[in-house]
Design an enzyme around this catalytic site. Structure first.
Site, short mmCIF file in Angstrom:
data_model
loop_
_atom_site.label_atom_id
_atom_site.label_comp_id
_atom_site.label_asym_id
_atom_site.label_seq_id
_atom_site.Cartn_x
_atom_site.Cartn_y
_atom_site.Cartn_z
N HIS A 182 54.68 -50.62 73.09
CA HIS A 182 54.96 -51.77 72.23
C HIS A 182 55.47 -52.94 73.08
CE1 HIS A 182 55.50 -49.67 68.04
NE2 HIS A 182 54.32 -49.42 68.59
N GLU A 208 58.01 -54.84 72.75
CA GLU A 208 59.46 -54.82 73.01
C GLU A 208 59.81 -53.88 74.16
OE1 GLU A 208 57.85 -54.37 70.06
OE2 GLU A 208 59.28 -54.52 68.41
N CYS A 238 60.36 -51.57 65.31
CA CYS A 238 60.29 -50.24 64.68
C CYS A 238 61.48 -49.40 65.15
CB CYS A 238 58.97 -49.57 65.05
SG CYS A 238 58.90 -49.01 66.79
N CYS A 251 61.62 -49.08 69.06
CA CYS A 251 62.04 -50.29 69.77
C CYS A 251 63.48 -50.65 69.45
CB CYS A 251 61.08 -51.43 69.43
SG CYS A 251 59.41 -51.11 70.03
#
Lengths: 149, 149
Positions: free
Chosen positions: A56, A58, A86, A89
């Site tokens: 991801h 992040e 999420c 993260c």
């Protein structure tokens, strides 16, 4: 008009990253990490290209910022991310002790808010900055995906 | 006696990884990922050495297993990890749709159980396998740390 160095200014930079993900056929989410007035990390979602659920935006931005700073704590930093983080993260942001998290679109299904993921007590989190532009890009991506299948 | 290929057998392999972390002065947590009877990924915590909060054993093992399999879903895999996963790692396991998670020691402060982190509905999770050995190593690490400071 955008004022340089306000939240909308940096969210625009995160949106540029999200657009790079979009062009690569990735779910279009982008992130930048800022300390003072300086962007020290930028990343976009690469889960498909890397075949890796951990890729991801992040997560990559946290790793890049830590590399830049030479330390694993981001307690002077702000992350700008186009979609609400999420569980994974937000969990990483918890460990990083980041000062601020600013997100664009709300993720009503898998965002850390609805999922109840805990951030560090020192972390401030705000959402909704440029939320229309951030969510429009994601919606467009999924509509196009659906039309192709 | 250890039966080959039961949960204790693979947890011993995860403990070997945890010991490698211990020798590097890292919080001693190790993980392996198994598909069928085969270990396809092994990793240990490297957050200090890499200056990166995302470098938990589980995160690295997920990335390595996905690389090995050439796909990002681990729905035929079992992860063995010596400590209950945190929010970040449980969040990554959620995205991976892993079949089973087997952990050793319970993390009563930051484990995914107490934190309420959600795993994928298809994921089975069990804890307590070789929990004394797993937690003894972590306790020893922190006692030694304290005595050095």
């Amino acid at each position: 008009m955008l004022e340089p160095f306000d939240d909308a200014y940096y969210m625009k930079r995160a949106l540029q990253e999200a657009n790079m993900a979009y062009e690569k056929n990735e779910v279009p989410v982008g992130a930048v990490i800022v300390v003072g007035d300086r962007i020290i990390a930028r990343a976009h979602n690469l889960t498909e290209l890397l075949n890796d659920v951990t890729a991801h935006a992040e997560m990559q931005a946290i790793t890049a910022a830590s590399n830049f700073l030479g330390g694993k704590y981001l307690n002077e930093c702000t992350m700008y991310v186009t979609l609400e983080p999420c569980q994974m993260c937000a969990g990483a942001l918890y460990w990083s002790q980041i000062k601020r998290v600013v997100f664009g679109a709300i993720d009503e299904q898998r965002g850390c808010g609805i999922m109840g993921t805990k951030l560090h007590p020192k972390t401030e989190i705000i959402g909704g900055i440029l939320k229309e532009e951030c969510s429009e890009l994601i919606k467009r991506f999924f509509i196009e995906k659906r039309n192709l299948n």
